[in-house]
Write a protein that holds these residues in place. Sequence first.
Motif, mmCIF file in Angstrom:
data_model
loop_
_atom_site.group_PDB
_atom_site.id
_atom_site.type_symbol
_atom_site.label_atom_id
_atom_site.label_comp_id
_atom_site.label_asym_id
_atom_site.label_seq_id
_atom_site.Cartn_x
_atom_site.Cartn_y
_atom_site.Cartn_z
ATOM 1 N N PHE A 454 0.806 -1.226 0.000
ATOM 2 C CA PHE A 454 0.000 0.000 0.000
ATOM 3 C C PHE A 454 0.840 1.277 0.000
ATOM 4 O O PHE A 454 0.273 2.377 0.082
ATOM 5 C CB PHE A 454 -0.926 0.022 1.224
ATOM 6 N N GLY A 455 2.158 1.169 -0.048
ATOM 7 C CA GLY A 455 3.003 2.345 -0.065
ATOM 8 C C GLY A 455 3.000 3.073 1.268
ATOM 9 O O GLY A 455 2.956 2.462 2.339
ATOM 10 N N LEU A 456 3.004 4.403 1.213
ATOM 11 C CA LEU A 456 3.022 5.202 2.439
ATOM 12 C C LEU A 456 1.763 4.988 3.268
ATOM 13 O O LEU A 456 1.804 5.090 4.506
ATOM 14 C CB LEU A 456 3.165 6.685 2.096
ATOM 15 N N TYR A 457 0.639 4.705 2.608
ATOM 16 C CA TYR A 457 -0.586 4.446 3.352
ATOM 17 C C TYR A 457 -0.431 3.208 4.237
ATOM 18 O O TYR A 457 -0.936 3.171 5.363
ATOM 19 C CB TYR A 457 -1.759 4.267 2.387
ATOM 20 N N GLY A 458 0.246 2.198 3.740
ATOM 21 C CA GLY A 458 0.493 0.997 4.542
ATOM 22 C C GLY A 458 1.373 1.291 5.743
ATOM 23 O O GLY A 458 1.145 0.775 6.839
ATOM 24 N N ILE A 459 2.402 2.133 5.547
ATOM 25 C CA ILE A 459 3.288 2.501 6.659
ATOM 26 C C ILE A 459 2.501 3.238 7.736
ATOM 27 O O ILE A 459 2.617 2.931 8.936
ATOM 28 C CB ILE A 459 4.458 3.365 6.146
#
Length: 526
Positions: A454-459
């Motif tokens: 999810f990219g930065l959203y996952g982080i």
Amino acid sequence: MPRIMFRNTHKKRSPIRNSGESQSNTSADNCITRSVHASVASIVRHLNAPDDLVTRFICGAEGTPPCAIVCIAGLADLKMINDHIVTSIQQAYSAINCSEPITGRELYQRLDKQFLSVQKYKTTRSLDEILVSLLSGDTALLIDDLDQVLLIGSKKWTGRSVEEPETEALVRGPREGFNESIETNVILLRRTIRDPKLRFDPYRIGERGKKELIIAYIDSIVHPALVQEVKRRVESIDIDDAPESGMIEQLIQDSFLTPFPLILHTERPDKAASAILQGKVVILLEGTPFALIMPTTFETLMQSPEDYYERWLIGSLIRILRYTAVFVSLTFPSLYIALVSFHQGLIPSKLAFSIAAAREGVPFPAVIEAFLMELTLELLREAGIRLPKPVGQTIGIVGGLVIGEAAVQAGIVSPIMVIVVSVTAISSFAIPAYSAGIAFRILRFIIMIAASMFGLYGIILIHIMICIHLSRLNSFGIPYLTPLAPSYYRDWRDMFIRAPLMMLSKRPQYMATKDDSKMGSREGGT
């Protein structure tokens, strides 16, 4: 004053009796008899007549009751037994008037008041207590026509001397560390805290191992509810043996469904003493140099004794660096994965061109590249720990350099990935608590997986979940994020920074101690 709420999360089991408790309810079958020969025979039978069991009968003149000495060679100091126990009995026999017979009780009173030249001994009727004491290195003195046995301290075990802790090295501070002898560890704490209110409550842990466990605290500082809860959990332990304090930690902690340590362990007497002075409780276990400190909060994982030995500006800078190291250790690889895989537009143009040129020819996506390097680093770290110390250090340094350079030359990973993983590894070493560092290493892989999906959203999502998890944790009734949530603003002076010592005149507010002041005027008790 904050409320300390203790949740009963442990099933109450029948407690293992305190070694100092009265044995008045001992059954008749478990007691020694007045016959010294029958009592010795019972002890020999229960121990199955081992080769190292030493029994010696001593007889005086006619009309005097005979004595017997029982010990185990190798655990007891035979020279001390001969010089102080046997000699004392012989002197007592010599001083007896042969024309006046005496009873076993009278002989015991004479030994106790006049002749026995030992400092540490006690009496008991319990056969179980006699067996445990013999297996701990004590000596049993039995007197005919006496329904009690003298258990005399005569331990002589080969052990390590007091050395500098290897897992908690400091630039400035004491060089002493706990060792495997619980008596030595108690002495180290007593030498650090010379307070008559310092308490050491003894217990026996393990149905078969019967290890000695000590709960240490200062009675005039600690909250009584905290001591009661620690004792309740220790008494509920039902296990064959506890060879290391880590097993005690797992059995009494509030939750096992967390990677974060809810009880802190240490080899340093100064760190344990500092925790006791803050109103916390320390557990010492026989056979291990690691003491347990409870309760533990997240902020204590970032603190080191050296913070208080240096000036406050230096201590504050080092502590800020530790929090920065935690953020880097958790998110640096995942940020690289997210930016390279999903958010290339957030990378400055020149840096993006540099990364693209470095990744040219690499056959794997960024997430596989990161996992390969991180797993290789973890293997090298584990191998360095298990190997002998000189070889382990060489493997860790040389192995990392050789494998990293070879991987770049072979085109398996990019040079920028080697830099990212190296910085992450260095940051993880800056965390003072080893168990906390392991927790961050576990979470690093979870965040990397979320970043690859999810990219930065996952982080951000995983970080929110970590914060929710931390806010739900408790350590002996104290919320794990205290003093941040719930907020105790006075304690913030010793959280992200270390304020000057003059501003740290109070003990932690969340501990609700009896004596709140540790510097200057005292409003509470002493």
